[in-house]
Design an enzyme around this catalytic site. Structure first.
Site, short mmCIF file in Angstrom:
data_model
loop_
_atom_site.label_atom_id
_atom_site.label_comp_id
_atom_site.label_asym_id
_atom_site.label_seq_id
_atom_site.Cartn_x
_atom_site.Cartn_y
_atom_site.Cartn_z
CD GLU A 1 -3.25 -0.50 2.11
OE1 GLU A 1 -2.94 0.17 3.12
OE2 GLU A 1 -4.39 -0.95 1.92
CG HIS B 1 8.54 -29.49 -0.20
ND1 HIS B 1 9.12 -30.71 -0.44
CD2 HIS B 1 9.24 -28.94 0.82
CE1 HIS B 1 10.11 -30.90 0.41
NE2 HIS B 1 10.21 -29.84 1.18
CE LYS C 1 -12.31 0.70 0.83
NZ LYS C 1 -11.80 1.73 1.74
#
Ligand code: PA5
Length: 446
Positions: A288, A309, A423
């Site tokens: 951010e 792995h 949003k």
């Protein structure tokens, strides 16, 4: 005297020299001045710089509230997302028993909510809470973020039905802005105890405010030692203009030089699953703070040896666009040795009597050499142990480096304009009043 966090650049030398890093760091000292004088981008959000001192007068009340919640309930639901969630979770997971929620003699559980909008997650949480005696800590700086606001509405309704409105109000703590936002208004209307998130501290820099400290204290962890560790790192980094002895400057410079040399992805590596959420906190802090204006290093993370792995193959052999930052912890908290077996059918007797930490440490060394051979530069951040003091050091070290690094990139490390895009679309698609026109246009595109 206690040993401090230190940074090791030995596994960078194939790519950039120590002298280059120090020269860059010395040039970057000016960004420390900019931070301390408050003359750079985002200078309204520098409260975190002096938090290790500024928070001290609040510690008594934080601890008292934590003890109170422990005495009246067996579970606390901590509601929050992003910067109002990750710091607390990172610190709690780093220092808690790996199976704390399954321990029989444990008398208090902390469960997180509001960090997603999953119907299953919340419905199943309510099923669990039917049989629990619980309290709620709701955290939101803006007081309007959809995820925690929805979770709070649902959980408060559940709690009020269980205990009655008045008793529920005595079990709800709100951590929010001093004056603004829906959560502040609700807290005042209902008489909840509150803590303030200062105006000059953004979410992702707020772990050393009540946002992080109250949940951490509820878990019985030593918040004074956490702050002490952060304070010691403030003393090492905040006014230290000698590049060689300022780990935050060195880290910020090294990673920017790596970016300039064609490595736009940084992977945070831990060799202890307890560090998983510390990496999540770090990803938010750096993602951010730096990812804007078409710039920034993409922060990723892995847990080794588990991910050796899976993603280990790519790191060793895939596109050479990565570097790693390894958090290396010297001593584990517990002790466990490999038992001797008569038949040695698994051929592990060569390890008999040796500690698992020795095996893990050699896995770390082996991985370091292999990845370096595979042209992956590695920055090592060493701490003696994973306790409150060193977690506090890690937090301040990474925060200071992040701010410096943002200024090196010439971005504002304290805003996050990009998080608004999803949003707005979500509100429009859900027909939120005021978003009707935008909603129509978006639906045509689906
Ligand atoms: O770093 C940030 O500012 C964000 O990630 C916020 O912490 C997050 O969106 C939650 O915001 P709020 O605390 O206002 O609910």
């Amino acid at each position: 005297m206690k040993e401090n966090l230190n940074i090791n650049l030995k596994n960078l030398s194939k790519f950039i020299s120590f002298e280059e890093v120090i020269a860059h760091a010395q040039q970057s000292v000016r960004h420390i001045d900019t931070l301390n004088k408050g003359t750079g981008q985002g200078n309204d959000f520098l409260g975190w710089l002096s938090l290790p001192d500024d928070i001290l007068p609040q510690l008594d009340r934080i601890e008292k509230t934590a003890r109170h919640l422990n005495s009246i309930s067996d579970t606390t639901i901590v509601i929050g997302i992003g910067g109002s969630y990750l710091g607390a979770r990172a610190v709690i997971e780093a220092m808690s028993h790996s199976f704390s929620s399954l321990l029989k003699n444990k008398h208090h559980d902390v469960i997180f909510a509001g960090q997603n909008i999953s119907e299953d997650y919340l419905a199943e949480l309510l099923e669990l809470l039917d049989g629990r005696n619980y309290s709620i800590v709701v955290i939101s700086k803006s007081g309007t973020t959809t995820e925690p606001a929805l979770a709070f509405r649902i959980l408060r309704d559940h709690l009020e039905k269980k205990t009655g409105k008045q008793a529920a109000a005595e079990r709800i703590i709100a951590i929010t802005d001093a004056k603004r936002g829906a959560l502040r208004a609700e807290a005042e209307a209902n008489g909840y105890e509150t803590f303030i998130i200062p105006d000059d501290i953004g979410g992702r820099y707020s772990v050393l405010t009540p946002v992080g400290l109250l949940p951490v204290a509820i878990c019985g962890l030593d918040i004074r030692m956490l702050i002490k560790g952060a304070k010691s790192m403030e003393e090492i980094t905040r006014n230290n203009k000698h590049a060689e002895t300022n780990p935050s400057l060195i880290y910020a410079s090294a990673r920017n030089l790596l970016l300039q040399s064609g490595k736009p992805i940084e992977i945070m590596v831990g060799f202890n699953p307890k560090l998983h959420f510390f990496s999540e906190w770090w990803k938010q802090l750096y993602g951010e703070s730096e990812g804007k204006d078409g710039k920034g290093i993409f922060p990723a993370s892995v847990d080794f040896t588990t991910d050796l792995h899976s993603l280990g193959q790519y790191i060793q052999d895939g596109q050479r666009i990565l570097f790693e930052t390894m958090i290396s912890v010297n001593d584990p908290v517990k002790k466990l040795t490999v038992p001797l077996e008569k038949n040695d059918s698994d051929q592990l007797n060569y390890l008999a009597g040796r500690r698992l930490s020795e095996v893990n440490h050699n896995a770390e060394l082996g991985t370091t050499l292999a990845h370096n051979d595979g042209n992956v530069p590695i920055i090592k951040v060493n701490i003696p142990s994973l306790d409150e003091f060193y977690t506090g050091q890690l937090i301040y070290f990474f925060e200071m480096a992040c701010a410096i690094s943002g200024y090196i990139l010439d971005v504002n490390p304290f805003d996050q304009p990009g998080v608004e895009a999803y949003k707005k679309n979500m509100f429009a698609l859900l027909n939120k009043p005021g978003f009707e026109e935008a909603g129509k246009k978006l639906k045509e595109r689906l």
